[in-house]
Scaffold this active site. Sequence first.
Site, PDB file in Angstrom:
ATOM      1  N   GLU A 197       0.829  -1.195   0.000  1.00  0.00           N
ATOM      2  CA  GLU A 197       0.000   0.000   0.000  1.00  0.00           C
ATOM      3  C   GLU A 197       0.867   1.249   0.000  1.00  0.00           C
ATOM      4  O   GLU A 197       1.985   1.247   0.504  1.00  0.00           O
ATOM      5  CB  GLU A 197      -0.896  -0.003   1.244  1.00  0.00           C
ATOM      6  CG  GLU A 197      -1.839  -1.175   1.244  1.00  0.00           C
ATOM      7  CD  GLU A 197      -2.751  -1.235   2.457  1.00  0.00           C
ATOM      8  OE1 GLU A 197      -3.888  -1.662   2.293  1.00  0.00           O
ATOM      9  OE2 GLU A 197      -2.328  -0.851   3.567  1.00  0.00           O
TER      10      GLU A 197
ATOM     11  N   CYS B 142       3.212   8.688   1.005  1.00  0.00           N
ATOM     12  CA  CYS B 142       3.799   7.806   2.004  1.00  0.00           C
ATOM     13  C   CYS B 142       4.050   6.467   1.318  1.00  0.00           C
ATOM     14  O   CYS B 142       3.103   5.788   0.925  1.00  0.00           O
ATOM     15  CB  CYS B 142       2.816   7.671   3.165  1.00  0.00           C
ATOM     16  SG  CYS B 142       3.386   6.601   4.477  1.00  0.00           S
TER      17      CYS B 142
ATOM     18  N   CYS C 176       7.033  -6.403   7.714  1.00  0.00           N
ATOM     19  CA  CYS C 176       8.139  -5.773   8.444  1.00  0.00           C
ATOM     20  C   CYS C 176       8.711  -6.795   9.405  1.00  0.00           C
ATOM     21  O   CYS C 176       7.982  -7.622   9.958  1.00  0.00           O
ATOM     22  CB  CYS C 176       7.629  -4.559   9.221  1.00  0.00           C
ATOM     23  SG  CYS C 176       8.950  -3.571   9.973  1.00  0.00           S
TER      24      CYS C 176
ATOM     25  N   CYS D  15       6.920  -3.845  16.449  1.00  0.00           N
ATOM     26  CA  CYS D  15       6.339  -2.754  17.232  1.00  0.00           C
ATOM     27  C   CYS D  15       4.880  -3.099  17.540  1.00  0.00           C
ATOM     28  O   CYS D  15       4.109  -3.428  16.639  1.00  0.00           O
ATOM     29  CB  CYS D  15       6.437  -1.431  16.463  1.00  0.00           C
ATOM     30  SG  CYS D  15       8.132  -1.052  15.968  1.00  0.00           S
TER      31      CYS D  15
ATOM     32  N   CYS E  24       1.772  -1.243  15.785  1.00  0.00           N
ATOM     33  CA  CYS E  24       1.761  -1.061  14.329  1.00  0.00           C
ATOM     34  C   CYS E  24       1.107  -2.255  13.643  1.00  0.00           C
ATOM     35  O   CYS E  24       1.472  -3.404  13.881  1.00  0.00           O
ATOM     36  CB  CYS E  24       3.194  -0.898  13.828  1.00  0.00           C
ATOM     37  SG  CYS E  24       3.284  -0.751  12.042  1.00  0.00           S
TER      38      CYS E  24
ATOM     39  N   CYS F 230      -1.308   6.512   9.818  1.00  0.00           N
ATOM     40  CA  CYS F 230      -0.054   5.940  10.326  1.00  0.00           C
ATOM     41  C   CYS F 230      -0.328   4.648  11.078  1.00  0.00           C
ATOM     42  O   CYS F 230      -1.184   4.598  11.949  1.00  0.00           O
ATOM     43  CB  CYS F 230       0.607   6.877  11.337  1.00  0.00           C
ATOM     44  SG  CYS F 230       1.167   8.405  10.680  1.00  0.00           S
TER      45      CYS F 230
HETATM   46  N1  SAH Z   1       9.396   1.499  10.181  1.00  0.00           N
HETATM   47  C1  SAH Z   1       9.479   2.917  10.097  1.00  0.00           C
HETATM   48  C2  SAH Z   1       8.470   3.569   9.177  1.00  0.00           C
HETATM   49  C3  SAH Z   1       7.053   3.068   9.237  1.00  0.00           C
HETATM   50  S1  SAH Z   1       6.031   3.523  10.574  1.00  0.00           S
HETATM   51  C4  SAH Z   1       9.401   3.521  11.470  1.00  0.00           C
HETATM   52  O1  SAH Z   1       9.188   2.800  12.426  1.00  0.00           O
HETATM   53  O2  SAH Z   1       9.615   4.719  11.598  1.00  0.00           O
HETATM   54  C5  SAH Z   1       5.668   5.213  10.360  1.00  0.00           C
HETATM   55  C6  SAH Z   1       5.229   5.860  11.682  1.00  0.00           C
HETATM   56  O3  SAH Z   1       3.929   5.409  12.089  1.00  0.00           O
HETATM   57  C7  SAH Z   1       6.170   5.530  12.828  1.00  0.00           C
HETATM   58  O4  SAH Z   1       6.532   6.713  13.484  1.00  0.00           O
HETATM   59  C8  SAH Z   1       5.334   4.679  13.756  1.00  0.00           C
HETATM   60  O5  SAH Z   1       5.720   4.855  15.096  1.00  0.00           O
HETATM   61  C9  SAH Z   1       3.947   5.218  13.481  1.00  0.00           C
HETATM   62  N2  SAH Z   1       2.879   4.286  13.834  1.00  0.00           N
HETATM   63  C10 SAH Z   1       2.898   2.956  13.754  1.00  0.00           C
HETATM   64  N3  SAH Z   1       1.722   2.432  14.170  1.00  0.00           N
HETATM   65  C11 SAH Z   1       0.946   3.480  14.521  1.00  0.00           C
HETATM   66  C12 SAH Z   1      -0.398   3.594  15.001  1.00  0.00           C
HETATM   67  N4  SAH Z   1      -1.162   2.534  15.167  1.00  0.00           N
HETATM   68  N5  SAH Z   1      -0.873   4.827  15.233  1.00  0.00           N
HETATM   69  C13 SAH Z   1      -0.107   5.924  15.013  1.00  0.00           C
HETATM   70  N6  SAH Z   1       1.144   5.874  14.542  1.00  0.00           N
HETATM   71  C14 SAH Z   1       1.678   4.665  14.311  1.00  0.00           C
END
Ligand code: SAH
Length: 380
Positions: free
Chosen positions: A115, A129, A136, A140, A143, A370
């Site tokens: 996506e 984006c 991944c 986390c 995420c 995000c």
């Molecule tokens: N792997 C990279 C880029 C992808 S995530 C990274 O970790 O930076 C992009 C952003 O979305 C990151 O800052 C992450 O912390 C945030 N993110 C992930 N899950 C989220 C959620 N459920 N709500 C809000 N932000 C989130």
Amino acid sequence: MEQIVAIRSPSRAIPKEGPQNLRDLDREALAAWLAATWTAAGAEPPPRHRADQLFGWLHQRRAADFASMSDLPAVDRARLGTTASLARLTVDAVLTSRDGTRKLRLRTADGAALESVLIPNEERGYTQCVSSQIGCALTCRFCATASLGFLRNLATWEIVDQVYQAQDLLQREADETGAPYPGRITNVVFMGMGEPLHNYNQVKRAVELLTHPHGAALAGRRITISSSGLVPAIERFARDELATEVGLAISLNATTDAVRDQVMPINTRWNIAALLAAVRKVPQQRRRFVTFEYVLLADVNDSDDDTRRLAALVGDMRCQINVIPFNPHEHAPFRRPSSARVQRFMALCRGLGLQVYLRTPRGDDIGAACGQLALTAREA
Ligand code: SAH
């Protein structure tokens, strides 16, 4: 970086079958490929400017086939047709949010789905984006992409084609509405699916292609690579000229190791101190601030004490902090704090001298905000 792969799942290679996809090559590699291919066919290597012409057709005009490359000799087009590929991603669907954000659902030749999100910005253009991996390898907890596990890295051409597909979409819209110019993608953020620094070489080459004056010609300072905190890769970035071209964002998301260990298990390998030490090695340019992302999770990392610890950790750095209230999805047990709590967190940070910005959710009604990118076999 191999270490990270070992944490989760074995690396799955980018499929390398069939003829060379020309959109995978940077300008120099394209010239070398042309020379080698022509020589192998017993022909004189093409003149130097042939690679430039071809590069423009590939990355600026986004040519669909060799036949349309009208200023290339017919014999060259014929040879390219038998030795090279112009394969693109397939657009499965374009979803439009009530706020104007669009999510492109794309498919690779080996059937994987990814996506990419197109967000209207204040400059009357779009911020895109992009994804750097399918799934991944990191875990986390907040995420959605993490729930997929790691499938594979995206090839360079699969990264840049996300932008080209979006440009094609905007062009089609302009053609349909009779608008004089198509909408413009002004900014690209590597904040889609995947950990971009885990796919360093492909991401770096994608940046080179996207910023090339004879390609999409995006400004490097409008490209941001976001990392969860892969310390060796951040150190590599700090030494790389890439660091002078694009911005770096770091997903900090906690102010104590105890909490970060829980929400971002990568922290058990490289803790906050190690992460910030690596970030401090990135050369600071004028206008190039490091960005820290801070996903606000109710009752986890949103306390008044968190604001004070945050200021103690990064207050001395030239940086900005993007506060992202948690976007809920079915894969995570967290809650978004109340707006009063978010406002207090912001105000306290400001009071402590931090530059904080609120990232309001965009496209959350289509699962494009995000952390919500988790297209699964179920959805695909
Ligand atoms: N792997 C990279 C880029 C992808 S995530 C990274 O970790 O930076 C992009 C952003 O979305 C990151 O800052 C992450 O912390 C945030 N993110 C992930 N899950 C989220 C959620 N459920 N709500 C809000 N932000 C989130």
